[in-house]
Write an enzyme that holds these catalytic residues in place. Structure first.
Site, short mmCIF file in Angstrom:
data_model
loop_
_atom_site.label_atom_id
_atom_site.label_comp_id
_atom_site.label_asym_id
_atom_site.label_seq_id
_atom_site.Cartn_x
_atom_site.Cartn_y
_atom_site.Cartn_z
N CYS A 1 -1.22 10.79 -3.74
CA CYS A 1 -0.86 9.53 -3.08
C CYS A 1 -0.79 8.36 -4.05
O CYS A 1 -0.46 7.25 -3.65
CB CYS A 1 -1.85 9.25 -1.96
N HIS B 1 -5.08 0.02 -0.96
CA HIS B 1 -4.72 1.41 -0.65
C HIS B 1 -5.07 1.72 0.80
O HIS B 1 -4.26 2.28 1.53
CB HIS B 1 -5.44 2.36 -1.61
N GLU C 1 -13.07 1.26 -1.80
CA GLU C 1 -12.11 0.37 -2.48
C GLU C 1 -12.59 -1.09 -2.45
O GLU C 1 -12.53 -1.79 -3.47
CB GLU C 1 -10.73 0.47 -1.80
N LYS D 1 -0.71 -0.09 5.54
CA LYS D 1 -0.68 1.26 6.15
C LYS D 1 -1.07 1.20 7.63
O LYS D 1 -0.81 2.15 8.36
CB LYS D 1 -1.60 2.21 5.40
N HIS E 1 0.56 6.32 6.29
CA HIS E 1 0.36 6.61 4.87
C HIS E 1 1.52 7.47 4.37
O HIS E 1 1.66 8.62 4.77
CB HIS E 1 -0.97 7.32 4.69
N PHE F 1 -5.50 12.08 -4.04
CA PHE F 1 -6.32 13.29 -4.13
C PHE F 1 -6.25 13.79 -5.58
O PHE F 1 -5.16 13.84 -6.17
CB PHE F 1 -5.78 14.39 -3.22
#
Lengths: 421, 82
Positions: free
Chosen positions: A170, A310, A321, A342, A347, A409
């Site tokens: 991502c 994010h 985050e 998002k 996402h 990931f």
């Protein structure tokens, strides 16, 4: 000025997203706080624990000629659509070499996706099983290869300085844009088409993400399912689409009188080295990326007014985050408007860095931060000024800067910084 | 009943239109697939598979390279159709 410290600017933007078929309609949807999340209809999704997603608002079949579309994976279709818009938006009227505005060997393309042509791979396996070997499309390999979107965009614009595809789940789209900045800084190219794309709304990826406990199962309330920072968040909602920018050396942009949206200050990178899929809970790796960004770019946190986070709406990731931002930015975080777009787009995996860069560029250009929707009950661990409910005006005077975070990931952390001009 | 040469050319024109987007009226017997009709080597495989199904014919890979023009393909199909 040596080639290694050339100023890089954004001269064009393009997108196709769950909120609109281009960047203007996407931006309008974001400012209005619209959700692009919908129920997944159809038999093949019926047995899944997750039956919601954010499909593109305008299907590529409505935009691309059929002979081209049938040779492109859906992720490449999105990339070509967004790249065409960005290319025209930057003022280019023909592929490189045809109108004299950029030489092909000074033009690059860097488009990334998180998981490549996964729907082509799975659909062609169905063809193999159901109809036999002979019916497997001869276009399968160029369609499923992860560099397919980048290669097809490169063909569209005649990019010959280099065509690349960084892959980091991502974080891929943001990493692509960072790579493109370095191509210009290092003198390899004057103009680069850069961004991210993803098309993974298919039962297998959804089943797989759902079994990781990563996705929201709020099937009854699709538009409320993606809710970053809210106490009730239960995972991300899968979106699809692409976002692309035209990056250009400031000299090249000036030489052709191009409209400049903003400057790209640079990137900060790090890796968690913690777990293959879990975020590091203290935000150590994210903090390192943001610190690297400040060190690399000389960005003064006092100038920083906006973060496109994010924030995927997962319980752990959103908190880590914000902890990382607080750790690096300290009290400066108090004057920074944090947006989680998002909440509206879902996402887009490898596409996220692309469309969120487009959103960050437009936020600086128009001096307005898009909202975070569905934030009804703020998690008390979120110690930051989140733009809730409605869009918020950013300071109108003087230079302002913004950053866009993307994590993937594998523990990949990418943060990009931009400054108004 | 076996197709006539005219029917085969019509059928090929529809296939080429579907795959390459060339108008059916432009698909004539003297046209080259690669040079005139925007059918590259990958798309040619699609044309061949579609033609095999439509005309009940087998076109082995080693014969495909000899099918340069629409006329070549029509003649081949006329001769080999089941």
């Amino acid at each position: 000025m040596s080639p290694t410290n050339r100023t890089v600017v954004v001269t064009g933007i393009g997108a196709t997203t769950p909120l609109g078929g281009d960047s203007a309609s996407t931006w309008e949807g974001m400012l209005a706080g619209r959700s692009g999340v919908k129920p997944l209809e159809g038999e093949r999704f019926a047995d899944l624990p997750v039956r919601i997603a954010a499909p593109v608002a305008v299907d590529p079949s409505e935009v691309l000629p059929r002979p081209l579309a049938r040779k492109l994976d859906r992720s490449a279709q999105f990339a070509v659509i967004a790249a065409r818009e960005a290319w025209a938006d930057a003022g280019y009227t023909a592929p490189a070499g045809e109108d004299g505005s950029v030489a092909p060997d000074r033009l690059g393309a860097v488009i990334a996706s998180g998981i490549g042509g996964v729907t082509t791979l799975l659909d062609q396996y169905d063809v193999l099983k159901d109809k036999g070997v002979r019916r497997v499309s001869p276009h399968t390999v160029p369609m499923l290869m992860p560099n397919g979107p980048s290669a097809n965009v490169g063909l569209e614009v005649n990019a010959q300085a280099g065509v690349h595809t960084p892959v980091s789940a991502c974080a891929s789209g943001a990493e692509a844009i960072g790579y493109a900045v370095e191509m210009i800084r290092s003198g390899r190219a004057d103009v680069v088409v850069a961004g991210g794309t993803e098309a993974a709304i298919h039962p297998l990826p959804i089943a797989a993400f759902a079994n990781m406990m990563a996705m929201s199962k709020n099937n009854e309330n699709p538009e409320q399912a993606s809710r970053p920072y809210d106490k009730g968040r239960d995972g991300f909602v899968l979106g699809e689409g692409a976002g692309v920018v035209i990056l250009e050396s400031a000299e090249h942009a000036a030489s052709r009188g191009a409209r400049v949206y903003c400057e790209v200050l640079g990137q900060g990178l790090s890796a968690d080295s913690h777990h293959i899929a879990q975020p590091e809970p203290t935000g150590r790796g994210v903090a390192a990326a943001v610190q690297n960004l400040l060190d690399n770019t000389g960005l003064d946190p006092a100038e920083l007014v906006h973060v496109n986070a994010h924030a995927t709406s997962t319980p752990q990731g959103d908190t880590a985050e914000i902890k990382a931002l607080r750790k690096v930015l300290g009290d400066d975080l108090d004057h920074i408007a944090v947006s989680a777009t998002k909440s509206m787009t879902g996402h887009l995996l490898g596409g996220a860095g692309g469309i969120e860069t487009v959103a960050t560029v437009l936020a600086l250009y128009h001096r307005i931060a898009p909202p975070t929707i569905n934030l009804d009950d703020l998690d008390e661990d979120i110690d930051a000024d989140i733009v809730r409910g409605e869009a918020r005006k950013l300071p109108v005077d003087g230079p302002i800067a913004a950053i866009n975070n993307s994590f993937g990931f594998g523990g990949h952390n990418v943060t990009l910084a931009f400054r108004s001009v | 009943m076996a197709a006539t040469q005219e029917e085969i050319v019509e059928g090929l024109a529809e296939i080429v239109n579907e795959i390459a987007g060339i108008p059916v009226e432009d698909v004539e017997i003297d046209k080259s697939f690669t040079d005139d009709l925007d059918v590259d080597s990958l798309s040619m495989v699609e044309v061949v598979v579609a033609a095999e199904e439509r005309f009940d014919v087998k076109i082995p890979d080693e014969d495909v390279k000899n099918l340069k023009t629409v006329g070549d393909a029509a003649d081949y199909i006329l001769k080999h159709q089941g």
